[in-house]
Scaffold this motif. Sequence first.
Motif, short mmCIF file in Angstrom:
data_model
loop_
_atom_site.label_atom_id
_atom_site.label_comp_id
_atom_site.label_asym_id
_atom_site.label_seq_id
_atom_site.Cartn_x
_atom_site.Cartn_y
_atom_site.Cartn_z
N ARG A 32 43.80 33.50 36.36
CA ARG A 32 43.98 33.33 34.92
C ARG A 32 45.44 33.63 34.57
NH1 ARG A 32 39.31 36.44 35.63
NH2 ARG A 32 37.37 35.29 35.15
N ALA B 145 50.79 37.19 31.02
CA ALA B 145 49.79 37.98 31.73
C ALA B 145 49.14 37.13 32.80
CB ALA B 145 48.74 38.50 30.76
N MET B 146 48.82 37.76 33.90
CA MET B 146 48.17 37.05 35.00
C MET B 146 47.08 37.95 35.58
SD MET B 146 51.60 37.67 36.93
CE MET B 146 52.14 37.75 35.24
N GLN B 147 46.01 37.29 36.06
CA GLN B 147 44.90 38.04 36.64
C GLN B 147 44.30 37.21 37.75
OE1 GLN B 147 40.72 38.65 34.89
NE2 GLN B 147 41.79 40.54 34.31
N GLU C 99 41.02 37.49 40.27
CA GLU C 99 39.78 38.25 40.51
C GLU C 99 38.90 37.46 41.45
OE1 GLU C 99 35.93 39.99 38.02
OE2 GLU C 99 37.71 39.26 36.96
N PHE D 212 51.02 46.95 35.79
CA PHE D 212 50.26 46.43 36.93
C PHE D 212 49.03 47.30 37.13
CE2 PHE D 212 49.12 46.39 41.40
CZ PHE D 212 49.05 45.03 41.68
N SER E 221 45.28 47.32 39.50
CA SER E 221 44.45 46.71 40.54
C SER E 221 43.31 47.64 40.88
CB SER E 221 45.29 46.40 41.78
OG SER E 221 45.78 47.60 42.35
N THR F 163 35.99 45.64 41.23
CA THR F 163 35.19 45.34 40.04
C THR F 163 33.79 45.91 40.21
OG1 THR F 163 34.45 43.21 40.94
CG2 THR F 163 36.52 43.24 39.68
N ARG G 255 40.06 42.97 41.61
CA ARG G 255 40.82 42.37 40.52
C ARG G 255 42.25 42.89 40.55
NH1 ARG G 255 38.26 44.39 36.27
NH2 ARG G 255 36.76 42.66 36.11
N SER H 22 45.68 42.62 38.07
CA SER H 22 46.16 42.21 36.76
C SER H 22 47.58 42.71 36.57
CB SER H 22 45.27 42.79 35.65
OG SER H 22 43.93 42.37 35.81
N ALA H 23 48.38 41.89 35.89
CA ALA H 23 49.77 42.26 35.61
C ALA H 23 50.20 41.62 34.29
CB ALA H 23 50.70 41.81 36.73
N VAL H 24 51.02 42.34 33.55
CA VAL H 24 51.60 41.86 32.29
C VAL H 24 53.09 42.07 32.37
CG1 VAL H 24 51.64 42.07 29.80
CG2 VAL H 24 49.49 42.43 31.02
#
Length: 438
Positions: A369, A378-380, A382, A418, A420, A423, A429, A431-433
Amino acid sequence: MTTAGEVHRAAAGGPWWWARRRAAALDVGLAVASAVECAVEGVPFAHKAGLPVWVGVLFGALTGSTLVLRRQWPIAVVLISVAVTPAQMGVLLTVVGLYSLAASEVPRRIIGALAGMSFLGTLIVSVVRVQQDSAAHADTFQVANWVVPFLAITTALGVTAPPLLLGLYVGARRRLMDSLQERNESLERELGLLAERAEERAEWARGEERTRIAREMHDVVAHRVSLMVVHAAALQAVARKDPEKAVKNAALVGDMGRQALTELREMLGVLRAGEPVPRRADRMPLEAVGVAAAAAASRAEAEAGVGPWLTELEDLVGQSRAAGMVVEVSVEGESPGYAAAVEQTAYRVVQEALTNVHKHAAGAKTYVRLAHRGAEVAMQVENEPPPEPDAAASAGLPSGGNGLVGMKERVAVLGGVFVSGPTDAGGFRVSAVLPAAS
């Protein structure tokens, strides 16, 4: 009270309070000369005072010999010279005593007070002597009224002013030389500290460069090689059953290898370009070395105009799909155009996250995503639990444990966030912004 410069005496010096034997010999010689002078002047003093001559001579010799104390106790020497001024003795004692006092570290107000006392005493004695000489020769010549004060003032100034001014000059010069010497020693110490700091920075720079090269090698090679291993395993499995699919997998392996070589060449080109290692004014803590190395890598790629971009994200995902991974991609918003370092870092995060899926959750469905939010991106990534828990072990892909650390450092250096972790469903998962303006 000591004269300026005496506080910095060498360890191997003269006796008692003298810094050198030459200084001691000079003071002893001056004291002998002063003692002889005062002893000679003690003879008329004894006659005027009605004392035996030997008493006057002894008194004069003892008084003049106190000049030997001029370096250690200049105040006492000047006070003695003022005290014997009415006895009309101790001219050398007065001159040398005033010089020593002015050149010493005695406060200026004390020097002024003692110099004033010496001047006043010499002035009074000079007035008396001139008047006595004028009266004695009154039959021969007549002296004008202004001659007496003129001669008295001139004599008093001639005795007190020159040694006082010379002593002040010598004392100031000596203090200046001492301050320059102290500054020189301070500079030498600072240069020594700077040399030590330079060695520490050089060692830190070498470690930073090693970390930077290791991270770039990991980012560039790990993903491509992981895909090559997956395709090679698939090629081995279908080589006899489905030759057409085997040929397709072999072509994919070749493509992956060529892409890995291309990225390696680009990275080596950046390293050969001699990108300067960033340095800080103070010593960088050890925990910041990784972050600084990530910053150096990102800046090097951005300034050299090489490295991946977000527009290549579909190709990246397509490579994973070709390796058999089921990947769903969703993009929210439109890219406003980010700085090169932001796009490259975002790409590397997604790349490393997909590589980890290949290593640790082979065959798991994965969701990528990407969201463009104006001020940030933002990126994710999963993944679901792998269909076969032992698939990662059977794939034989090694893991050094540096992937998540490298992603976190790259994101942190741009001021991003960041996160991680596993789940609730059993997957993983990342995730980073990242801020858009970095």
